[in-house]
Every structure is written in C-alpha cells, then in structure tokens.
Design a protein around this motif. Structure first.
Motif, PDB file in Angstrom:
ATOM      1  N   LEU A 138       0.870  -1.162   0.000  1.00  0.00           N
ATOM      2  CA  LEU A 138       0.000   0.000   0.000  1.00  0.00           C
ATOM      3  C   LEU A 138       0.910   1.215   0.000  1.00  0.00           C
ATOM      4  CD1 LEU A 138      -3.053   0.439   0.068  1.00  0.00           C
ATOM      5  CD2 LEU A 138      -2.879   0.759   2.531  1.00  0.00           C
ATOM      6  N   GLY A 139       0.746   2.086  -0.982  1.00  0.00           N
ATOM      7  CA  GLY A 139       1.641   3.228  -1.135  1.00  0.00           C
ATOM      8  C   GLY A 139       0.927   4.553  -0.958  1.00  0.00           C
ATOM      9  N   PHE A 140       1.603   5.507  -0.328  1.00  0.00           N
ATOM     10  CA  PHE A 140       1.058   6.841  -0.077  1.00  0.00           C
ATOM     11  C   PHE A 140       2.061   7.883  -0.565  1.00  0.00           C
ATOM     12  CE2 PHE A 140      -0.470   3.955   3.138  1.00  0.00           C
ATOM     13  CZ  PHE A 140      -1.819   4.257   3.265  1.00  0.00           C
ATOM     14  N   THR A 141       1.566   8.866  -1.285  1.00  0.00           N
ATOM     15  CA  THR A 141       2.394  10.015  -1.652  1.00  0.00           C
ATOM     16  C   THR A 141       1.659  11.276  -1.223  1.00  0.00           C
ATOM     17  OG1 THR A 141       3.287   8.837  -3.572  1.00  0.00           O
ATOM     18  CG2 THR A 141       3.581  11.225  -3.509  1.00  0.00           C
ATOM     19  N   TRP A 142       2.303  12.030  -0.342  1.00  0.00           N
ATOM     20  CA  TRP A 142       1.714  13.296   0.156  1.00  0.00           C
ATOM     21  C   TRP A 142       2.520  14.449  -0.414  1.00  0.00           C
ATOM     22  CZ3 TRP A 142       3.760  17.394   2.872  1.00  0.00           C
ATOM     23  CH2 TRP A 142       2.841  18.315   3.402  1.00  0.00           C
ATOM     24  N   ARG A 143       1.817  15.429  -0.944  1.00  0.00           N
ATOM     25  CA  ARG A 143       2.440  16.668  -1.414  1.00  0.00           C
ATOM     26  C   ARG A 143       1.790  17.844  -0.715  1.00  0.00           C
ATOM     27  NH1 ARG A 143       2.390  13.302  -5.894  1.00  0.00           N
ATOM     28  NH2 ARG A 143       4.407  13.141  -7.013  1.00  0.00           N
ATOM     29  N   ARG A 144       2.616  18.794  -0.335  1.00  0.00           N
ATOM     30  CA  ARG A 144       2.100  19.951   0.381  1.00  0.00           C
ATOM     31  C   ARG A 144       1.052  20.677  -0.454  1.00  0.00           C
ATOM     32  NH1 ARG A 144       6.775  22.659   1.331  1.00  0.00           N
ATOM     33  NH2 ARG A 144       6.529  23.826  -0.606  1.00  0.00           N
ATOM     34  N   ALA A 145       1.234  20.680  -1.749  1.00  0.00           N
ATOM     35  CA  ALA A 145       0.310  21.410  -2.618  1.00  0.00           C
ATOM     36  C   ALA A 145      -0.888  20.583  -3.058  1.00  0.00           C
ATOM     37  CB  ALA A 145       1.061  21.899  -3.866  1.00  0.00           C
ATOM     38  N   GLY A 146      -0.810  19.252  -2.900  1.00  0.00           N
ATOM     39  CA  GLY A 146      -1.882  18.422  -3.460  1.00  0.00           C
ATOM     40  C   GLY A 146      -2.502  17.406  -2.537  1.00  0.00           C
TER      41      GLY A 146
END
Length: 446
Positions: free
Chosen positions: A65-73
């Motif tokens: 299970l993968g998570f990508t967090w971006r400050r803008a998105g």
C-alpha cells in the motif's frame, strides 16, 4: 520554493509524537495515520514538500500500500498486486540502491541543472525539490512487513542537521504507529481474503468459539468446473492451476458483488450466497441479483473460452445450481483448529442441483423455489428426488440467456505495466528478503 530559517520546535514535534501514539492506541487506520502525520509534520514548521511511504502488507493478492503526500496536493493512495518483473527505472532507483547496498538511509541534493544520479530526480526537479532523503525501516528482525519511503524539501537551503535529526525521530514514532495499523489491516486482509468479506467481519467481531454462529436466509449459487481431473492429468499441475484461476476469475467474480459473496472455494467449485430477509421482496431482490450474476458469468466464460481457443487451449465447461433457503453460518472443527463455514439442508440441496446439470446437459439448473422469485421464462426439466432429501424437487432451466455487458469485460488482470514508485519499492523489499535467505545468490543482477 521555500526559504526557511527558523529552528525546529521540539514542543510541536512532541505533539506530533503524542498524536501518533494516541492514533495507534485507538486503532486508527493506516490512511488516517499517514495523512494526519504528514499534515502535522508540515504544520510543525518542517519544510516538507513531498513524502512518499510504502508499507508491505502480507496480503494474498496485494504486495503493498503506497502513499504520496504533497504539500500542494494532499495525499494519494495506491494498492499494488503481486508482480514479478523489475523495470529498468526501478533498478535505477534510490530504493534499489538502498537495498542492494544494505543501507538504511540515502541523502542527495537535487541540483537545478546538470546530470542526475537517479531518473526519479527528473520528476523531483520539476517539483523544485532541492534535498531528498530515502530510508528503509523494517517492523522487526526477520519481519516481512516494513516501511520504505522518502522525505523531500523545496527549501533553498535543503535539510539542516537539526531537521534531519527531527525526521529520524519522527520516523521511529511513525513506524510504531504504522506497524499497529498494518497488523490490524493484515488481520482484516487475511480473514476477508480467505473467508470472504461477511464471514471475515463475523470472525473479527468475535464469532471465534466453536459453535458460534447464526442462521440466515439467502439465495445460493453453487458452481463447478467440469472434467477437472482430465485437465489436471492432461495439462500438468501448473497449467491446471492457471486454468482453474482463469475459470474462477471468469465465472466466480460476478457473484462477489451486488449483495453477493463467495463464501468458499471447494476444489474446482465455489459457493456464493446472497443474504436476504424472509419476506418476498428481499428474497426477490436476492434471487434476481444471483440470476443476473449467472448471465454475467456465462458471458465472461464465453469470452474466456474464445481467448483460450486463440491460444490453442481447450474450453472450460461448468455447471451452476441455484436455490434459496436457510443457511447456517458458524465455527466448526476441533477445539484448536476451526473453520468458519456455511452448512445446512439448503447448502446440500444446491450442491445436488448443481450436479443435475450433468444429467440434463444444461449449464444452469435452479429449484422452482428460486425461479419463483425471478422474472423471465423458465423451462421445467422434471422432478427429482435429491440424494439425502425427502421431498421431490421441481428443477428448471432459464429459457434464454440475457445479454450482458460482461461479455466484453476483461476477465483476468492484465500484466502490470509502468510500475509506480510505491509498487517498485515493495518489489525491492520482497526481493531483498529472498536474497537475505539465499546469500549465495548475487544481489540484484543487472
């Protein structure tokens, strides 16, 4: 691009750590923990622009299970099925470098121009990332579960020593909270995959003692592949297993939605249930949903056989029995070895109905009780005294097969292509574990 001069606040970071501990104790799911952590770590003053985290899940169908967090998105989430190939981009990734060199951390500055060490830095450069830290953290010695990921900043000065120290501390707190969530997810994954969604929930909710159970009313579907022994002898073990999986993908999948659930696989057959109330209207809804799934499944098997023919393979044949009645759910077995199953007269009866498809050379046979709750036309085949059942059964066959959109639906998963970062990470993690157990094998042959 950010310019950060302020120091890291230990008070704010302690609050993030407290939140992680509380989230673990209250059983928060992994998504909530990751999302909340990323938002709080950024709010505490750390100049985080991007966080990527991947967790190995020990799931029979999925690796990670993968998570990508971006400050803008914000946060994006992906689940990845088992795959075998490692694409070239993956082999050239920072994660591959970490695992192949038995490292826990890797830090690189991302220059605005000039050559880049890893292809993924091209994407980071577009996001104006200046500093990048990748890491590996297992959930215990010998454990196949763990966390891999990266921290990225767009601060002009990159990560300071104080910031790196803060991230390492927070990484440990996150790993502990995530481990609790992964273990909870693991229990749910294993139970729902092997027992089915409803049965898995029943066990998780406490139906774990021998004799625990209940009786429900349901429309029942029993399916079985014909000539399976011949397939096994003719095709060999692996080819037979592949054929069986293709068959189940085609015929059984429609019965695992729209109120239905595959309760168990029985050799080369399966039992599906559509729970319903004891009155006419809910029984009608359940039986019509089951019949619709039958038509859908027939279209999918037809598509499968066309595909098999194109591959020079023999077609698969099957029989389906339909019935409605009371089903007992419960734990049976030994005191220290239980199975959660369905049993009762209705289960035995639908199995006998399915067997009659051989006698009448029909793919689908139903009881009159089932047909009475559905629309459409049915052809009466005769009356049968089912083995082990006192009363005689009127058995019927649907006169016409309704067209469905399922005939064009893909009935097996396509090969994975263009694997993303999260998917690639877990492949590395899995391969690294295999190589640890076989040190004589050269690591990551190019």
């Amino acid at each position: 691009m950010m310019t950060v001069h302020s120091s890291v606040s230990d008070i704010f970071l302690d609050k993030v750590a407290e939140w992680l501990t509380q989230s673990a104790l209250t059983g928060e799911n992994l998504e909530s923990i990751v999302r909340g952590f990323c938002e709080r770590i950024a709010a505490s003053g750390l100049p985080i622009a991007r966080v990527h985290l991947t967790f190995s899940m020990l799931h029979p169908l999925y690796d990670a299970l993968g998570f990508t967090w971006r400050r803008a998105g914000g946060l994006t989430i992906e689940g990845y099925r088992h795959v075998n190939d490692k694409p070239e981009r993956f082999v050239q990734s920072p994660y591959y470098y970490l695992l192949s060199n038995n490292l826990l951390h890797l830090r690189r500055r991302v220059d605005v121009d000039g050559p880049l060490e890893f292809p993924v830095f091209e994407d980071l450069r577009k996001e104006k990332i200046t500093d990048y830290i990748a890491f590996v953290q297992t959930f215990g010695a010998g454990s196949a579960q763990g966390m891999m990921g990266s921290w990225s900043t767009d601060s002009t000065s990159g990560f300071s020593e104080e910031m790196i120290g803060a991230l390492m501390r927070m990484q440990n707190h996150l790993a502990m909270a995530a481990k609790m969530a992964v273990l909870g997810r693991l229990a749910n994954n294993m139970l729902t995959t092997y027992l089915g969604g409803d049965a898995g929930k029943r066990v998780l909710n406490g139906q774990i003692r021998r004799g625990d159970g209940e009786t429900i009313r349901a429309a029942l579907v029993m399916g079985d592949m014909r000539q399976s022994t011949l397939y096994a002898e003719k095709e060999g073990r692996q080819a037979y297993i592949d054929t069986l999986n293709e068959f189940f993908d085609a015929i059984a999948a429609p019965f695992n939605r729209n109120g239905g659930e595959i309760l168990s696989f029985l050799g080369d057959g399966f039992l599906a249930v559509y729970p319903c109330g004891r009155h006419k209207d809910p029984s009608k809804v359940a039986c019509e949903a089951a019949l619709s799934a039958v038509f859908h499944a027939q279209g999918r098997v037809s598509a499968l056989n066309k595909d098999r023919k194109a591959r020079g393979m023999s077609e698969v044949r099957y029989g389906i029995g339909l019935h409605v009645g009371n089903v007992m759910f419960g734990n049976v077995g030994l005191k220290d070895r239980l199975t959660f199953s369905a049993f009762g007269a209705a289960v035995n009866e639908v199995q006998r109905l399915q067997s009659l498809t051989k006698k009448y050379s029909k793919e689908v046979i139903a009881s009159q009780a089932f047909a009475g709750y559905t629309g459409g036309e049915w052809v009466t085949l005769g009356e049968e005294r089912l083995r082990g059942v006192r009363q005689r059964f009127t058995v019927v066959h649907p006169k016409a097969i309704a067209g469905t959109n399922g005939t064009t639906e893909v009935f097996y998963d396509a090969a994975a292509d263009g694997l993303s970062e999260a998917e690639q990470v877990i492949l590395l993690h899995r391969d690294a574990k295999k190589l640890e157990n076989h040190p004589q094998v050269e690591k990551f042959v190019q």
